[in-house]
Enzyme design. Structure first.
Site, PDB file in Angstrom:
ATOM      1  CG  PHE A 225      -1.835   1.278   1.119  1.00 21.44           C
ATOM      2  CD1 PHE A 225      -3.006   1.253   0.376  1.00 21.44           C
ATOM      3  CD2 PHE A 225      -1.464   2.477   1.723  1.00 21.44           C
ATOM      4  CE1 PHE A 225      -3.794   2.400   0.244  1.00 21.44           C
ATOM      5  CE2 PHE A 225      -2.252   3.624   1.587  1.00 21.44           C
ATOM      6  CZ  PHE A 225      -3.413   3.577   0.849  1.00 21.44           C
TER       7      PHE A 225
ATOM      8  CG  ASP B 178       5.753   3.972   1.821  1.00 24.41           C
ATOM      9  OD1 ASP B 178       5.727   4.684   2.847  1.00 24.41           O
ATOM     10  OD2 ASP B 178       4.772   3.838   1.057  1.00 24.41           O
TER      11      ASP B 178
ATOM     12  CE  LYS C 223      -1.034   6.918   6.705  1.00 19.75           C
ATOM     13  NZ  LYS C 223      -0.642   5.867   5.783  1.00 19.75           N
TER      14      LYS C 223
HETATM   15  C1  LIG Z   1      -0.839   5.990   4.294  1.00 22.89           C
HETATM   16  C2  LIG Z   1       0.259   5.464   3.459  1.00 22.89           C
HETATM   17  C3  LIG Z   1       0.578   6.045   2.217  1.00 22.89           C
HETATM   18  C4  LIG Z   1      -0.243   7.161   1.602  1.00 22.89           C
HETATM   19  O1  LIG Z   1      -0.291   8.301   2.375  1.00 22.89           O
HETATM   20  P1  LIG Z   1      -1.441   9.400   2.091  1.00 22.89           P
HETATM   21  O2  LIG Z   1      -1.049  10.555   2.958  1.00 22.89           O
HETATM   22  O3  LIG Z   1      -2.741   8.793   2.485  1.00 22.89           O
HETATM   23  O4  LIG Z   1      -1.372   9.723   0.646  1.00 22.89           O
HETATM   24  C5  LIG Z   1       1.656   5.544   1.519  1.00 22.89           C
HETATM   25  N1  LIG Z   1       2.390   4.524   2.020  1.00 22.89           N
HETATM   26  C6  LIG Z   1       2.114   3.943   3.193  1.00 22.89           C
HETATM   27  C7  LIG Z   1       2.977   2.834   3.692  1.00 22.89           C
HETATM   28  C8  LIG Z   1       1.029   4.375   3.950  1.00 22.89           C
HETATM   29  O5  LIG Z   1       0.727   3.772   5.101  1.00 22.89           O
END
Ligand SMILES: *Cc1c(COP(=O)(O)O)cnc(C)c1O
Length: 400
Positions: A140, A225, A254
């Site tokens: 994700f 990520d 985040k």
């Molecule tokens: C939440 C998340 C995203 C996307 O972040 P947004 O601010 O919602 O665009 C990307 N990678 C990971 C691992 C995430 O948990």
């Protein structure tokens, strides 16, 4: 309950892209949220880890308030006096040279992909338009068309094609598959060190180190990520720290915005990020002074190590108590720091039903992929509140 019925009373004019639990929050402080009827809930989602420091952390609110009165947006057409100090200290926290500020996580992932491709052409010498990037299955990384194009979650992907070419997916945690997927046109490997949305899925021990070695040996960038796994959640500043691994690019978001404003970033050294020159990439709000002031305060909290330590020590309790539920309503439990994925026995109830029962008991959490409940309370949680939450969780899962 169908999604529209659930939504109608609270949100008649809100597009139906979520299916929230039937709770309407009006206020929050620390780890507690209060609904419009005055009921209190312990926040065990923490904005998908955007609220690692809880709701309304005094240092973050003070930074935001002070900056609101000064200047909130300049655009990057001019300098602002907040961006450079923020990037200096964030780069130092990550042990890198440079920070490229953006707003949301998905934008930062897109930024990392663009940087990797340009690096692939200009530094590695991949022929024009031939670069590929290897990702993990069940990833994700956000919701843009490029990103959902390399997702294998049908709900996230179906109906949104055609997709950006140049991505290939291999199973997360399988180093042989990753090695087989890399060829001379591979610019980067993009993975979540721990797959959050997939249900807090941990790779086998040693995997991140193997990815680092493989990327180095193959002349491929390692992009981590850490949008959800980073910034203290797992008991270290970055989840990669558990294996003493340093990726070529960190992608953060985040919690970087303290739950107040969206703040994301790509962090790397000159040899990578210098491929981006004026005009190549940007964002109207990226690096704005309000975001930089709050992000800087977040970095200040992480520099103390206090929150990483809390996640580590409280995470031990979270792990030991949740592991006791295996075979008593839970089929598997995965914990790293204050971050848990609990697979509920599907014969007993769905993850959604577990979350509804938890809500009725004053604990707000979120299910993922049918039968998994994810627990990620703010790192500021007191041990007594954690213990209380675990009692509620045990009661729901065991049915006692
Ligand atoms: C939440 C998340 C995203 C996307 O972040 P947004 O601010 O919602 O665009 C990307 N990678 C990971 C691992 C995430 O948990």
């Amino acid at each position: 309950m169908t999604a529209p019925e659930t939504m109608t009373p609270a949100e008649p004019n809100v597009a139906c892209n979520y299916n929230p639990l039937p709770v309407v929050i009006a206020e929050a402080s620390g780890v507690w949220m209060t609904d419009v009827e005055g009921n209190r809930y312990l926040d065990c989602l923490a904005g998908y880890s955007a609220l690692n420091f809880g709701h309304g952390h005094p240092a973050l609110l003070a930074a935001a308030r002070e900056q609101l009165e000064r200047v909130t947006l300049t655009s990057r057409a001019f300098h602002n006096d907040r961006l450079s100090p923020f990037c200096r200290d964030l780069a130092a926290l990550a042990g890198k040279d440079l920070v490229l500020p953006m707003n949301t996580g998905a934008e930062a992932v897109e930024t990392a992909l663009k940087v990797a491709r340009k690096w692939g052409y200009e530094v590695k010498g991949i022929p024009a338009d031939r670069a590929n990037i290897v990702v993990a299955e069940d990833n994700f990384h956000g919701r843009t068309t490029t990103i959902v194009g390399f997702s294998n979650d049908a709900t996230a992907r179906d109906g949104f094609g055609p997709f950006t070419p140049g991505f290939r997916a291999v199973p997360h945690g399988d180093i042989a598959a990753l090695e087989a997927a890399i060829d001379e046109h591979t610019a980067a490997v993009l993975i979540e060190p721990i797959q959050g949305e997939a249900g807090v899925r941990l790779p086998p021990a040693g995997y991140l180190r193997q990815v680092r070695e493989l990327c180095t040996r193959s002349g491929v960038l390692f992009i981590a990520d850490e949008i959800q796994s980073g910034l203290g959640r797992t008991g270290t500043t970055f989840a990669c720290d558990h294996e003493d691994v340093v990726p070529d690019m960190y992608v953060l978001g985040k919690a970087l915005g303290g739950g107040i404003v969206p703040v994301s970033a790509v962090i790397a050294d000159h040899d990578v990020l210098d491929v981006i020159q004026p005009g190549n990439h940007g964002s109207t709000f990226g690096g704005n002074p309000l975001a930089a002031a709050v992000g800087h305060a977040v970095v200040g909290l992480l520099e103390t190590g206090e929150y990483q330590n809390r996640a580590r020590t409280l995470g031990e309790r979270l792990n030991s108590e949740l592991q006791e539920l295996v075979g008593k309503g839970a089929s598997e439990v995965r914990v790293r720091g204050l971050w848990a994925g609990v697979d509920i026995d599907p014969e007993l109830m769905t993850g959604r039903e577990a979350c509804e029962e938890l809500a009725a008991r004053g604990v707000l959490a979120k299910d993922t992929h049918g039968s998994t409940v994810r627990l990620s309370p703010p790192l500021t949680i007191e041990e007594a509140d954690l213990a209380w939450m675990l009692g509620q969780f045990r009661a729901v899962v065991t049915g006692e």
